[in-house]
Design a protein around this motif. Structure first.
Motif, mmCIF file in Angstrom:
data_model
loop_
_atom_site.group_PDB
_atom_site.id
_atom_site.type_symbol
_atom_site.label_atom_id
_atom_site.label_comp_id
_atom_site.label_asym_id
_atom_site.label_seq_id
_atom_site.Cartn_x
_atom_site.Cartn_y
_atom_site.Cartn_z
ATOM 1 N N LEU A 55 0.912 -1.335 -0.011
ATOM 2 C CA LEU A 55 0.061 -0.034 0.012
ATOM 3 C C LEU A 55 0.846 1.110 -0.027
ATOM 4 C CD1 LEU A 55 -2.552 -1.006 2.618
ATOM 5 C CD2 LEU A 55 -2.750 -0.847 0.168
ATOM 6 N N LYS A 56 1.803 1.052 0.758
ATOM 7 C CA LYS A 56 2.948 2.384 0.774
ATOM 8 C C LYS A 56 3.435 2.722 -0.822
ATOM 9 C CE LYS A 56 7.105 4.032 3.372
ATOM 10 N NZ LYS A 56 8.036 3.416 4.163
ATOM 11 N N THR A 57 4.055 1.442 -1.313
ATOM 12 C CA THR A 57 4.704 1.770 -2.552
ATOM 13 C C THR A 57 3.817 1.792 -3.812
ATOM 14 O OG1 THR A 57 5.204 -0.710 -2.724
ATOM 15 C CG2 THR A 57 6.681 0.854 -1.621
ATOM 16 N N SER A 58 2.568 1.168 -3.641
ATOM 17 C CA SER A 58 1.803 1.019 -4.927
ATOM 18 C C SER A 58 1.287 2.378 -5.444
ATOM 19 C CB SER A 58 0.711 -0.049 -4.618
ATOM 20 O OG SER A 58 -0.067 -0.111 -5.845
ATOM 21 N N LYS A 59 1.060 2.526 -6.861
ATOM 22 C CA LYS A 59 0.625 3.743 -7.278
ATOM 23 C C LYS A 59 -0.654 3.911 -7.045
ATOM 24 C CE LYS A 59 4.024 4.231 -11.142
ATOM 25 N NZ LYS A 59 4.005 4.288 -12.584
ATOM 26 N N ILE A 87 -4.993 -0.446 -3.992
ATOM 27 C CA ILE A 87 -5.951 -1.655 -4.335
ATOM 28 C C ILE A 87 -5.466 -2.988 -3.846
ATOM 29 C CG2 ILE A 87 -6.524 -0.360 -6.672
ATOM 30 C CD1 ILE A 87 -4.766 -2.685 -7.918
ATOM 31 N N CYS A 88 -6.394 -3.867 -3.736
ATOM 32 C CA CYS A 88 -6.223 -5.122 -3.126
ATOM 33 C C CYS A 88 -5.138 -6.007 -4.206
ATOM 34 C CB CYS A 88 -7.332 -5.847 -2.888
ATOM 35 S SG CYS A 88 -7.294 -7.549 -2.418
ATOM 36 N N PRO A 89 -4.208 -6.467 -3.965
ATOM 37 C CA PRO A 89 -3.398 -7.180 -4.993
ATOM 38 C C PRO A 89 -4.105 -8.191 -5.723
ATOM 39 C CG PRO A 89 -2.022 -6.741 -3.179
ATOM 40 C CD PRO A 89 -3.599 -6.449 -2.736
ATOM 41 N N VAL A 90 -4.844 -8.968 -5.004
ATOM 42 C CA VAL A 90 -5.862 -10.217 -5.342
ATOM 43 C C VAL A 90 -6.952 -9.637 -6.248
ATOM 44 C CG1 VAL A 90 -6.765 -12.313 -5.015
ATOM 45 C CG2 VAL A 90 -4.663 -11.570 -3.640
ATOM 46 N N THR A 91 -7.773 -9.153 -5.687
ATOM 47 C CA THR A 91 -9.009 -8.615 -6.121
ATOM 48 C C THR A 91 -8.930 -7.264 -7.027
ATOM 49 O OG1 THR A 91 -9.914 -7.423 -4.375
ATOM 50 C CG2 THR A 91 -10.198 -9.718 -4.128
ATOM 51 N N ALA A 145 -10.605 -1.345 -4.698
ATOM 52 C CA ALA A 145 -9.733 -0.253 -4.148
ATOM 53 C C ALA A 145 -9.649 -0.356 -2.331
ATOM 54 C CB ALA A 145 -10.751 1.136 -4.325
ATOM 55 N N LEU A 146 -8.466 -0.060 -1.867
ATOM 56 C CA LEU A 146 -8.360 0.043 -0.268
ATOM 57 C C LEU A 146 -8.028 1.590 -0.093
ATOM 58 C CD1 LEU A 146 -6.154 -3.251 -0.007
ATOM 59 C CD2 LEU A 146 -8.639 -3.012 0.599
ATOM 60 N N SER A 147 -8.813 1.681 0.903
ATOM 61 C CA SER A 147 -8.399 3.318 1.124
ATOM 62 C C SER A 147 -7.189 3.380 2.047
ATOM 63 C CB SER A 147 -9.964 3.784 1.963
ATOM 64 O OG SER A 147 -9.919 3.037 3.287
ATOM 65 N N SER A 148 -6.944 2.669 3.015
ATOM 66 C CA SER A 148 -5.698 2.832 3.736
ATOM 67 C C SER A 148 -5.406 1.519 4.441
ATOM 68 C CB SER A 148 -6.165 4.068 4.608
ATOM 69 O OG SER A 148 -6.941 3.679 5.698
ATOM 70 N N ASP A 149 -4.297 1.794 5.258
ATOM 71 C CA ASP A 149 -4.068 0.391 6.051
ATOM 72 C C ASP A 149 -4.991 0.229 7.207
ATOM 73 O OD1 ASP A 149 -1.010 1.863 7.637
ATOM 74 O OD2 ASP A 149 -3.134 2.642 7.671
ATOM 75 N N SER A 150 -5.918 1.203 7.499
ATOM 76 C CA SER A 150 -6.916 0.935 8.538
ATOM 77 C C SER A 150 -7.960 0.026 8.186
ATOM 78 C CB SER A 150 -7.751 2.269 8.767
ATOM 79 O OG SER A 150 -8.205 2.964 7.708
ATOM 80 N N ASP A 151 -7.706 -0.303 6.837
ATOM 81 C CA ASP A 151 -9.020 -1.272 6.418
ATOM 82 C C ASP A 151 -8.460 -2.814 6.686
ATOM 83 O OD1 ASP A 151 -9.448 0.792 3.622
ATOM 84 O OD2 ASP A 151 -10.664 0.520 5.106
#
Length: 405
Positions: A40-44, A47-51, A54-60
């Protein structure tokens, strides 16, 4: 170990290793916490790598305690086959816990312990540093340092500076706090004079933070910097505490010299002489870039040019750096020679420029792969004093270039 069949759902989809701290995203996919947070820190796109949802933040991310217990039990059962035991994951730091630590700053018997706990959190990982930042630790630590300055306390300086060094962020709240008055700048200047157990660490962190503070300080405060401030920057340069401290001091001087009477204050502190002496010791290239940049700024005023020429090795030093360091240094070094040749061109100075190779270097700039505007500066200098330098062999090259134009 190779014969052990690892259950597929124990494997992180990113690292393809057994998960040590499994967390489940809102998409229902479980990952190892370190792997997904790094993703999540390095990806442009978060998003979830598998599905690919969208992932809003690491609070998810929610700790998957059931899966962790299964992995731990399985690893314990296979310990005799060489399987390492899975350690208990560290409990994520909470904002409420950090706020409690901040409150402890106001209790004399507790603030040192609170600082040490914050220091451990700040050094652990990016997620915890973000939590400290969001809980208001940068502001709290700045206010604590200002209080220490007023009370003359030095016991907590190293821990406080290390925390601030790790979690500093130029947010609007910090900018507003810094720009209220010069208290924090005065505090950091005071710290540079304090006798501490680890002076290299304290000085380096104080200088890096001071550089960051100066970058967000408004011109009104920069114009009010005291002469003692510039003497301290010079002391840091001369002490050569660390490369970070040296570069920070140079950045600070470059940033502040353009405001108010700061150039005059630097003249009073004899900054130019010390810069030339420092450069004559041949520091690393980036330090040279900063020194030549600062000298170019200071030579834009009459007092600066006078002090520059007052050093016997000034012109020779600048000439030798041209075409040897970087294009930025070439530009600034030629600018210094331009200022000198235009506004302080006595016969003695012009003869010295010829003797120490400055004129030769200017001619070389004309033939080198330099930017057009740098060549134009060099051409202007040569044109201005070509009659006096007519006996120089390199002038023939210049005259040929001029003719071709």
């Amino acid at each position: 170990m190779d014969e052990i069949e690892i259950p597929q759902y124990f494997i992180c989809p990113i690292s393809l290793q057994i998960m040590k701290d499994p967390v489940t995203a809102v998409t229902g996919i479980t990952y190892d916490r370190e792997s997904i947070e790094q993703w999540l820190k390095t990806s442009k796109h978060t998003i979830c790598p598998v599905t690919k949802q969208a992932l809003s933040s690491d609070s998810d991310l929610t700790p998957n305690h059931t899966l962790w217990r299964l992995i731990q039990a399985w690893s314990a059962a296979n310990a005799s086959n060489g399987m390492d035991l899975i350690p208990t994951p560290k409990t994520p730091v909470s904002k409420s816990h950090v706020v409690k630590l901040i409150r402890d700053f106001g209790v004399p018997s507790l603030y040192m312990n609170a600082l040490k706990k914050m220091e451990v959190l700040a050094e652990d990982n990016e997620r915890k540093r973000k939590c400290l930042e969001e809980a208001g630790v940068p502001k709290a630590v700045i206010l604590l340092l200002i209080t220490c300055h007023r009370q003359g306390k030095i016991s907590c300086l190293e821990q406080a500076l290390r925390i601030l060094h790790l979690i500093w962020t130029p947010c609007s709240e910090i900018k507003a706090l810094v720009n209220q008055n010069c208290d924090f700048i005065d505090c950091l200047t005071w710290i540079l004079l304090c006798e501490t157990e680890n002076p290299v660490i304290v000085t380096t962190h104080a200088m890096v933070i001071l550089k960051r503070v100066i970058e967000v300080t408004n011109s009104r405060l920069l114009e009010k910097l005291k002469p003692e401030f510039f003497k301290q920057m010079l002391r840091v340069l001369k002490s050569k505490t660390s490369q970070q401290a040296t570069k920070s001091a140079l950045h600070i001087l470059i940033q502040t010299c353009q405001w108010g009477r700061n150039k005059s204050k630097m003249m009073d502190a004899n900054v130019i002489f010390e810069l030339i002496e420092f450069e004559l010791e041949k520091p690393e290239k980036h330090v040279t870039e900063l020194i030549i940049n600062l000298l170019a700024n200071l030579c834009s005023c009459a007092d600066g040019r006078a002090q520059f020429l007052g050093h016997a090795g000034s012109i020779a030093m600048v000439a030798k750096r041209i075409l040897r360091v970087s294009p930025a240094t070439d530009d600034r070094a030629v600018q210094i020679l331009k200022s000198i040749s235009k506004y302080a061109a006595t016969k003695h100075v012009l003869v010295e420029m010829l003797k120490v190779g400055a004129v030769t270097k200017l001619c070389m700039v004309m033939q080198a792969d330099c930017a057009a505007y740098v060549k134009e500066k060099a051409r202007g200098i040569l044109r201005l004093h070509s009659n006096l330098w007519n006996g120089s062999p390199c002038i023939a090259v210049y005259l040929l270039t001029r003719y071709q134009r």
